[in-house]
Enzyme design. Structure first.
Site, PDB file in Angstrom:
ATOM      1  N   ARG A 157      66.004  81.893  79.343  1.00  0.00           N
ATOM      2  CA  ARG A 157      66.857  80.988  78.573  1.00  0.00           C
ATOM      3  C   ARG A 157      66.196  80.577  77.256  1.00  0.00           C
ATOM      4  O   ARG A 157      66.860  80.447  76.230  1.00  0.00           O
ATOM      5  CB  ARG A 157      67.204  79.748  79.405  1.00  0.00           C
ATOM      6  CG  ARG A 157      68.223  78.833  78.735  1.00  0.00           C
ATOM      7  CD  ARG A 157      68.712  77.765  79.685  1.00  0.00           C
ATOM      8  NE  ARG A 157      67.658  76.823  80.057  1.00  0.00           N
ATOM      9  CZ  ARG A 157      67.846  75.803  80.900  1.00  0.00           C
ATOM     10  NH1 ARG A 157      69.028  75.614  81.461  1.00  0.00           N
ATOM     11  NH2 ARG A 157      66.851  74.988  81.190  1.00  0.00           N
ATOM     12  N   LYS A 259      68.998  75.093  74.848  1.00  0.00           N
ATOM     13  CA  LYS A 259      68.295  73.828  75.087  1.00  0.00           C
ATOM     14  C   LYS A 259      67.608  73.380  73.794  1.00  0.00           C
ATOM     15  O   LYS A 259      66.379  73.360  73.669  1.00  0.00           O
ATOM     16  CB  LYS A 259      67.294  73.975  76.232  1.00  0.00           C
ATOM     17  CG  LYS A 259      67.082  72.662  76.971  1.00  0.00           C
ATOM     18  CD  LYS A 259      66.512  72.897  78.361  1.00  0.00           C
ATOM     19  CE  LYS A 259      66.267  71.583  79.093  1.00  0.00           C
ATOM     20  NZ  LYS A 259      67.511  70.875  79.421  1.00  0.00           N
ATOM     21  N   GLU A 295      79.918  68.362  80.197  1.00  0.00           N
ATOM     22  CA  GLU A 295      78.758  68.022  81.020  1.00  0.00           C
ATOM     23  C   GLU A 295      78.336  66.575  80.785  1.00  0.00           C
ATOM     24  O   GLU A 295      78.827  65.909  79.871  1.00  0.00           O
ATOM     25  CB  GLU A 295      77.593  68.965  80.764  1.00  0.00           C
ATOM     26  CG  GLU A 295      77.060  69.014  79.347  1.00  0.00           C
ATOM     27  CD  GLU A 295      75.904  70.005  79.215  1.00  0.00           C
ATOM     28  OE1 GLU A 295      74.805  69.678  79.668  1.00  0.00           O
ATOM     29  OE2 GLU A 295      76.104  71.101  78.637  1.00  0.00           O
TER      30      GLU A 295
END
Length: 413
Positions: A157, A259, A295
């Protein structure tokens, strides 16, 4: 330049300090500000060097058995593990490696004592936010061994996020190796079994100076760790959410799916207001239709109805959580039907239970949600059957209490 060599041993072996380097008094030897580095090599000697802006360079060699003796005197640090929250506790070492943008290749890196980083005021991360982070956990088993949970997934990721932000990135193998080295160097900070976990924070930042808008000329990858307890003060007790209708976490075509630190800075205002009004956190909607769930500030959301577990589909605005991915696989293995789709906010009022999931929170059941002038409560403010079952199954894997048929855990010797 003068060079002096001396033995470091007594302060490393000192039983009176939590940190094996805390008794170092280098100014006794060198009249300069100290900066240490610990080279992590496979040979039996660990080398520490002190570099200063003055004319003296001091180096010392420390045999690994001396460092091992220091660590063995306290297998686990003596702190109040029961009151451990999700705040930084400074540990002994961090891992650092660098790369210039010209070749895109990271050096081997090294373990250094935990502390501030020297950084140019014009660094890419400070001026243009060119940076990523990850979150991983290490757990201590009942037998005393240490387990990592799916570190390769975090490494993959990070590489995907680095491509989006025009940053070179260490290889997956380099990232995982750096994580392992950092955890082992700080293994006495891994909480006792069932007392918490060691939170692992890899960072990739544009550390080189850049005034015009372009990628930084140098990049730094580092890993630090901290023992942590529950993310929410409620622990596994249900949390209370409010649906945000004015602010949005991410937009299509943006950086919501990686992220990136800016994604989290953007939620701080709404989160602050929510907590001032008694809510645990904020649940965000999509910014286009303003009716589909996305989210929570730092976690994915799941909605349970009968035998069906629904979670918002990944469409570039939602972080592809490692815990999210794991829960989907565990739930399907237990016979639940899992749907990744657009989930309308009104479905919250028809759900049997709702929970959020992420590395920091693991699984947090939701006790209530407020949306506009409506409020819904779940499970008589108790933990839902499904969230409890999935939490127990996931924790059993992470803690080494169940057979890892998925191949998700990595044991550190």
């Amino acid at each position: 330049m003068e060079r002096c060599v001396y033995q470091l041993g007594s302060f490393l072996a000192s039983p009176s300090s939590q940190s094996p380097l805390s008794n170092c008094k280098l100014p006794l030897f060198c009249s300069c500000s100290a900066f240490f580095k610990v080279q992590n090599q496979s040979n039996p000697m660990l080398s520490l060097s002190h570099v200063s802006s003055g004319s003296v360079r001091c180096e010392a060699s420390v045999s690994s058995n001396i460092l091992g003796e220091s660590q063995s005197q306290s297998e686990i640090v003596e702190i109040d593990w029961d009151s451990l929250g999700f705040e930084l506790t400074k540990t002994d070492f961090m891992f650092v490696m660098k790369c210039s943008s010209s070749d895109g290749i990271f050096n081997n890196g090294e373990l250094v004592p935990y502390g501030p980083l020297p950084i140019d005021p014009c660094a890419g991360i400070l001026n243009y936010g060119q940076g990523l982070f990850e979150g991983i956990k290490a757990y201590r088993t009942e037998a005393g061994s240490i387990l990592l949970f799916r570190p390769e997934e975090n490494a993959v990721r990070m590489k995907e996020g680095a491509e989006r932000l025009c940053m070179p990135c260490p290889t997956v193998e380099q990232i995982v190796d750096a994580i392992k080295q950092t955890v082992l160097a700080n293994k006495k900070w891994v909480p006792p079994n069932d007392k918490g976990s060691l939170y692992i924070r890899p960072l990739l930042i544009g550390s080189g100076p850049v005034l015009s808008l372009k990628p930084a000329p140098e990049f730094t990858f580092l890993v630090f760790v901290s023992p942590v307890g529950n993310y929410f003060k409620e622990g596994l007790a249900p949390i209370n959410l409010i649906v945000e209708i004015e602010h949005h976490r991410a937009a299509p075509g943006g950086t919501g799916g990686i992220k990136y630190g800016g994604n989290y800075a953007a939620v701080l205002r709404a989160q602050k207001i929510a907590r001032e009004n008694g809510y645990s956190d904020v649940l965000y909607l999509d910014c286009v239709h303003k009716k589909y769930l996305e989210e929570v500030s730092s976690a994915n959301i799941f909605v349970v109805k009968d035998n069906v577990i629904s979670t918002p589909t990944l469409k570039g605005t939602i972080l592809p959580g490692i815990t999210r991915k794991s829960i989907i696989d565990v739930a399907r293995s237990k016979g639940y039907h899992v749907e990744e789709r657009l989930v309308q906010v009104e479905e919250l009022f028809e759900a049997d239970e709702v929970f959020c999931a992420g590395t920091a929170v693991v699984i947090s059941p939701v006790g209530s949600i407020k949306y506009l002038d409506k409020r819904v409560e779940y499970g008589n403010k108790g933990i839902g059957v499904v969230s409890q079952q999935l939490y127990s199954a996931l924790r059993s894997l992470q803690m080494g209490l169940a057979e890892d048929t998925m191949g998700w855990t990595v044991k550190l010797d």
